[in-house]
Design an enzyme around this catalytic site. Structure first.
Site, PDB file in Angstrom:
ATOM      1  N   LYS A 179       6.446   4.661  -6.076  1.00 35.11           N
ATOM      2  CA  LYS A 179       5.605   5.864  -5.954  1.00 35.11           C
ATOM      3  C   LYS A 179       6.279   6.883  -5.041  1.00 35.11           C
ATOM      4  CE  LYS A 179       1.245   3.394  -6.650  1.00 35.11           C
ATOM      5  NZ  LYS A 179       0.419   4.023  -7.667  1.00 35.11           N
ATOM      6  N   GLU A 213      -9.900   1.067  -5.241  1.00 40.83           N
ATOM      7  CA  GLU A 213      -9.926   1.392  -6.674  1.00 40.83           C
ATOM      8  C   GLU A 213     -11.369   1.508  -7.126  1.00 40.83           C
ATOM      9  OE1 GLU A 213      -6.668  -0.565  -9.130  1.00 40.83           O
ATOM     10  OE2 GLU A 213      -7.274  -2.140  -7.765  1.00 40.83           O
ATOM     11  N   HIS A 237       1.571  -5.251  -2.681  1.00 40.66           N
ATOM     12  CA  HIS A 237       1.502  -3.809  -2.389  1.00 40.66           C
ATOM     13  C   HIS A 237       1.172  -3.516  -0.925  1.00 40.66           C
ATOM     14  CE1 HIS A 237       1.720  -3.625  -6.637  1.00 40.66           C
ATOM     15  NE2 HIS A 237       0.443  -3.674  -6.906  1.00 40.66           N
TER      16      HIS A 237
END
Ligand code: BG6
Length: 485
Positions: A179, A213, A237
């Site tokens: 990212k 999320e 992550h």
């Protein structure tokens, strides 16, 4: 800049990852002219399809997720011609591997194998590639996270895949490393002098890392139920983000220099044993609720069966080294939370003495907020005087760098960047074997402590920010989750 010509075999090509992420990413790189024309994408899966049927599948799935007319798109036509489909059960050594061997033929393109498969197949498929002599010198293999489901399975995968491919030919994906905003972490820390002198236990009170999320387990529920939030998100992550925040300055940005520094953080993580597990780790599952006014079912209703799997976890992690002694890193992640956002908050120490004695407002500690998604930004929260006469009124305001306002460019999605990085051989964006194993050691200890202490599973209604227990964990330390909204 175009990459070198490649032949990329995607195993599990009819699965969600391949259709939803990998093929759209390759198409976008194709449209940007980064993929040379002599490259080929070889789709491998068990379904009995031919090239045309597979191309249709890719097209349909692309249209489900993107607004773009492919009918008269010459880019699409040319990209579709690069796709070949080979029906094969790659876990079966005696399957019809000859078709795949024929497709590769004598091509001298860089050879890549992407295993978009469950981790239990990584070792057998690698061994089958070797058995059928497909792993020609120079070929590379790409493995998705999670590498295994605990330390032992990860080590076995690493051993067996490592017997076929050298470590420099193994690309273990953690897509967060691809990212844009995550890559910027290194530049923010090491391209500026300002932060580094304070980036330690003297200057920093604590760090929060949130990956929230709003989606539920959805179609992936059967995989997700075997994993849970700790294995699915924290082991990879969140720990990777923590490493990038906490690591020592590397001497350069070489792949191994950076990965060695990250490894040291993982090795310094304090294990969380049975005695402190309920105070330091909260596990929870969503019940039914509403997201933006729309009613959504609970996790077990979605799954269609009873389950004790956690969909939310928050952890008070501690790094036992000189720089971070006494500075907790609070990590939290969950599905079906109020909204999707990922953020790192560095909370600096409070001022040692209040000279201001303001008429209104209170001095608050500085915070550096690194917003990773969806609206990338870096904000430094500062105390200022509210302008105007009539005494000193304090205001806590951001010095605000918004990516959307500052940079005009669109940047590639994580998978686009990572796929091109595999071809370029840039290992720095991928996890090294020892990092994965160290991350599992710490995660396994939590899993074990949960079991030993029979840790309770809390619940939180879908659409909220997690269970009360998670807020209480910080309240006990006189802190609270920072939530900018
Ligand atoms: C994946 C997890 O690795 O990351 C998923 O398996 C999760 O459960 C996803 O939804 C989140 O990725 P992103 O890029 O949408 O934040």
């Amino acid at each position: 800049v175009p990459v070198e010509p490649f032949d990329l075999a995607i195993f599990g090509a009819t699965g969600d990852l391949a259709l939803g992420k990998l093929l759209p990413s390759l198409f976008h790189r194709w449209c940007d002219r980064q993929i040379p024309e002599s490259s080929r994408i070889i789709a491998v899966a068990r379904d009995e399809l031919d090239d045309d049927a597979f191309r249709q599948l890719v097209r349909q799935r692309y249209l489900d997720g993107h607004e773009r007319n492919l009918d008269e798109d010459s880019n699409w036509q040319a990209f579709a011609e690069r796709l070949t489909y080979v029906p094969l059960n790659a876990a079966d050594r005696d399957g019809s591997w000859d078709k795949l061997q024929d497709v590769f033929g004598t091509s001298e393109n860089l050879r890549l194998f992407y295993l978009a498969l469950p981790p239990s197949l990584y070792a057998p498929v690698s061994e089958n590639l070797a058995h059928h002599a497909l792993n020609v010198p120079g070929s590379r293999i790409v493995l998705e996270k999670p590498i295994g489901s605990n330390f032992h399975t990860a080590r076995e995968i690493n051993e067996r895949v490592g017997a076929v491919f050298g470590e420099d030919a193994i690309f273990r994906i953690d897509h967060y490393l691809g990212k844009e905003s995550v890559q910027n972490l290194l530049i923010l820390r090491f391209g500026n002098f300002l932060f580094e002198p304070m980036w330690n236990a003297t200057g920093i009170d604590h760090v929060q890392i949130t990956v929230a999320e709003s989606v539920g387990a959805g179609k992936r529920a059967s995989y997700y139920d075997t994993a849970g939030a700790l294995r699915d998100m924290v082991q990879n992550h969140l720990l990777q983000l923590m490493c990038l925040v906490a690591m020592e300055p590397p001497s350069d940005l070489g792949a191994d220099t950076v990965r060695t520094e990250k490894l040291k953080i993982l090795q310094a993580l304090r294990p969380i044993g049975r005695a402190e597990i309920t105070d330091k780790v909260i596990r929870a599952q969503y019940s039914s609720g509403a997201i933006k006014g729309v009613a959504v079912p609970g996790y077990q209703e979605e799954l269609g069966s009873k389950s004790g799997t956690e969909t939310f976890v928050s952890v008070k992690a501690e790094i036992d080294n000189w720089r971070w002694a006494g500075v907790p890193f609070y990590l939290r992640t969950g599905k079906r939370m109020s909204r999707r956002y990922s953020e790192i908050v560095i909370q600096f120490k409070p001022v040692p003495h209040d000279v201001v004695q303001a008429d209104s407002g209170k001095i608050q500690p500085n915070r550096l907020i690194i917003r990773l998604q969806p609206d990338e930004a870096v904000r430094l929260m500062l105390m200022t005087k509210d302008p105007g006469p009539g005494g000193v009124r304090l205001r806590y305001v951001p010095l605000n760098l918004s990516y959307a306002d500052t940079f005009e460019k669109d940047y590639p999605d994580a998978y686009e960047r990572l796929l091109m990085a595999v071809i370029r051989g840039n290992l720095g964006l991928f996890m090294r074997r020892d990092e994965v194993e160290a991350a599992w050691r710490w995660t396994d200890r939590i899993l074990q402590s949960w079991e030993d202490a029979q840790s309770p599973l809390q619940t939180y209604p879908a659409g909220t920010d997690g269970p009360t227990a998670s807020a209480l964990m910080l309240a006990r330390d006189n802190r609270e989750w920072f939530d900018e909204g």
